[in-house]
Design an enzyme around this catalytic site. Structure first.
Site, PDB file in Angstrom:
ATOM      1  N   LYS A  44      14.463 -53.308 -42.376  1.00  0.00           N
ATOM      2  CA  LYS A  44      15.404 -54.121 -41.594  1.00  0.00           C
ATOM      3  C   LYS A  44      14.705 -55.089 -40.644  1.00  0.00           C
ATOM      4  CE  LYS A  44      19.701 -51.468 -41.641  1.00  0.00           C
ATOM      5  NZ  LYS A  44      20.777 -50.912 -40.820  1.00  0.00           N
ATOM      6  N   LYS A  86      18.875 -50.795 -53.601  1.00  0.00           N
ATOM      7  CA  LYS A  86      20.110 -50.006 -53.521  1.00  0.00           C
ATOM      8  C   LYS A  86      21.306 -50.934 -53.263  1.00  0.00           C
ATOM      9  CE  LYS A  86      20.655 -49.009 -48.681  1.00  0.00           C
ATOM     10  NZ  LYS A  86      21.198 -48.180 -47.654  1.00  0.00           N
ATOM     11  N   LYS A 138      26.026 -53.052 -48.433  1.00  0.00           N
ATOM     12  CA  LYS A 138      27.032 -53.974 -47.900  1.00  0.00           C
ATOM     13  C   LYS A 138      26.404 -55.129 -47.146  1.00  0.00           C
ATOM     14  CE  LYS A 138      27.672 -50.504 -44.314  1.00  0.00           C
ATOM     15  NZ  LYS A 138      28.243 -49.180 -44.262  1.00  0.00           N
TER      16      LYS A 138
END
Ligand code: AMP
Ligand code: TRP
Length: 327
Positions: free
Chosen positions: A111, A192, A195
């Site tokens: 991230k 993966k 969203k």
């Protein structure tokens, strides 16, 4: 009764990956365990959120929990920010966590990669997650594969606390499904399904309309050749679609391979879309009913009240052991 705790971030709409990897298991565990299912809004703000969207998504995730089958009279459904003890225990655990441990977390590395500035909360995120779990002395934590490392750290922190301050916390176990723990992206099976992927076609949300689902599946990337064969090494894209099919239909992989033997990808994808629509349509109908009923706030208020009672007990015990003056 053993205790279960888990949470999902209201940082966007829940995906089919969230459902298959975690939410489906929440609904199964509620019959045999004392369950705490949170919407982890304090975790969501570790990356910037638009305030109105955060509020809407928090309600949406809670409503989806219930629409997916969580019964709020059996399980405690609540928002993390409504139980203040999470933030407080989170701080206490931040002080017990080593920088090196946080630096090794792959979710943080992913991230923060390529960002000019990264919030400190993104770094200390796993300490708060440990507090979430330990605050209820949870035995079992149903999550997808990507949370394994965070769970390991939670276990290490529980051990560390117990050794330093005396036996207090249960060491929690992860509960990760055998199949479906890692639903992959529809445009690239090496990532993966998420969203937060900017390509909307890469994920199916639990609230996507049937025609949107059909379109996304018809456009999903497939491997070369035409054989519907489960072979994650050589056919990762098709294997991902077969796993999704298996999860939605509850059919074994071998049976699915046999059904489409010699037929190519077309009929397989068409049927897969109908399987996904069949799974999500009733959930979407219940979702609309719950949102329209106006009952959500009272469910969340009651869930938070019950959770707070448990949380306060553990927080008090923790503070006493650490040497705070508890009056
Ligand atoms: P998050 O959306 O990151 O808050 O994740 C909520 C839960 O869903 C966690 O237990 C994740 O491990 C799980 N999860 C998220 N994405 C996937 C995926 N693509 N496949 C399987 N599980 C997932
Ligand atoms: N980190 C989890 C995720 O991104 C969300 C989470 C926060 C969680 N606290 C938790 C999951 C406690 C299980 C238990 O998916």
């Amino acid at each position: 009764m053993k205790r279960v705790l888990s949470g999902m971030q209201p940082s966007g709409q829940l995906t089919l990956g969230n459902y298959i990897g975690a939410l489906k298991n929440f609904t199964e565990l509620q019959h045999t365990h004392d369950c705490y299912f949170m919407v982890v809004d304090l975790h969501a703000i570790t990356v910037p959120q638009e305030p109105a969207a955060l509020r809407e998504q928090s309600e949406a995730v809670a409503a989806l929990y219930i629409a997916a089958g969580i019964d709020p009279s059996k399980a405690n459904v609540f928002l993390q920010s409504h139980v203040r003890q999470h933030a407080e225990l989170g701080w206490l655990f931040t002080t017990l966590t080593y920088m090196g441990e946080l630096e090794r977390m792959t979710q943080f590395k992913d991230k923060s990669a390529g960002k000019d500035s990264v919030g400190a909360g993104l770094f200390t995120y796993p300490s708060l997650m440990a507090a979430d779990i330990l605050l209820y002395n949870a035995d079992l934590v149903p999550v997808g594969d990507d949370q394994k490392q965070h769970l390991e750290l939670t276990r290490d922190l529980a051990h560390r606390f117990n050794q330093r301050f005396g036996d207090t916390y249960t060491i929690p176990e992860p509960y990760i499904p055998q199949v479906g723990a890692r639903v992959m992206s529809l445009d690239d099976a090496s990532n993966k399904m998420s969203k937060s992927n900017p390509n909307q076609g890469s994920f199916i949300t639990m609230l996507d309309a049937p025609d949107v689902i059909r379109k996304k599946i018809s456009r999903a990337v497939t491997d070369s050749g035409r054989e519907v064969k489960f072979d994650p090494q050589n056919k990762p894209e098709v294997s991902n679609l077969i796993s999704i099919y298996a999860q939605c239909s509850k059919k074994p992989v071998a049976e699915i391979e046999a059904m489409y033997d010699g037929q190519g990808y077309g009929p397989f994808k068409k049927d897969l879309a109908e399987q996904v629509v069949g799974l999500l349509e009733p959930i979407q109908e219940r979702y609309r009913d719950i949102r329209a009923s106006g009952e959500l706030h009272s469910i969340l208020r009651e869930g938070a009240e019950r959770a707070s009672v448990q949380a306060e007990k553990m927080l008090r015990a923790t503070k006493e052991k650490m040497g705070f003056l508890v009056l």
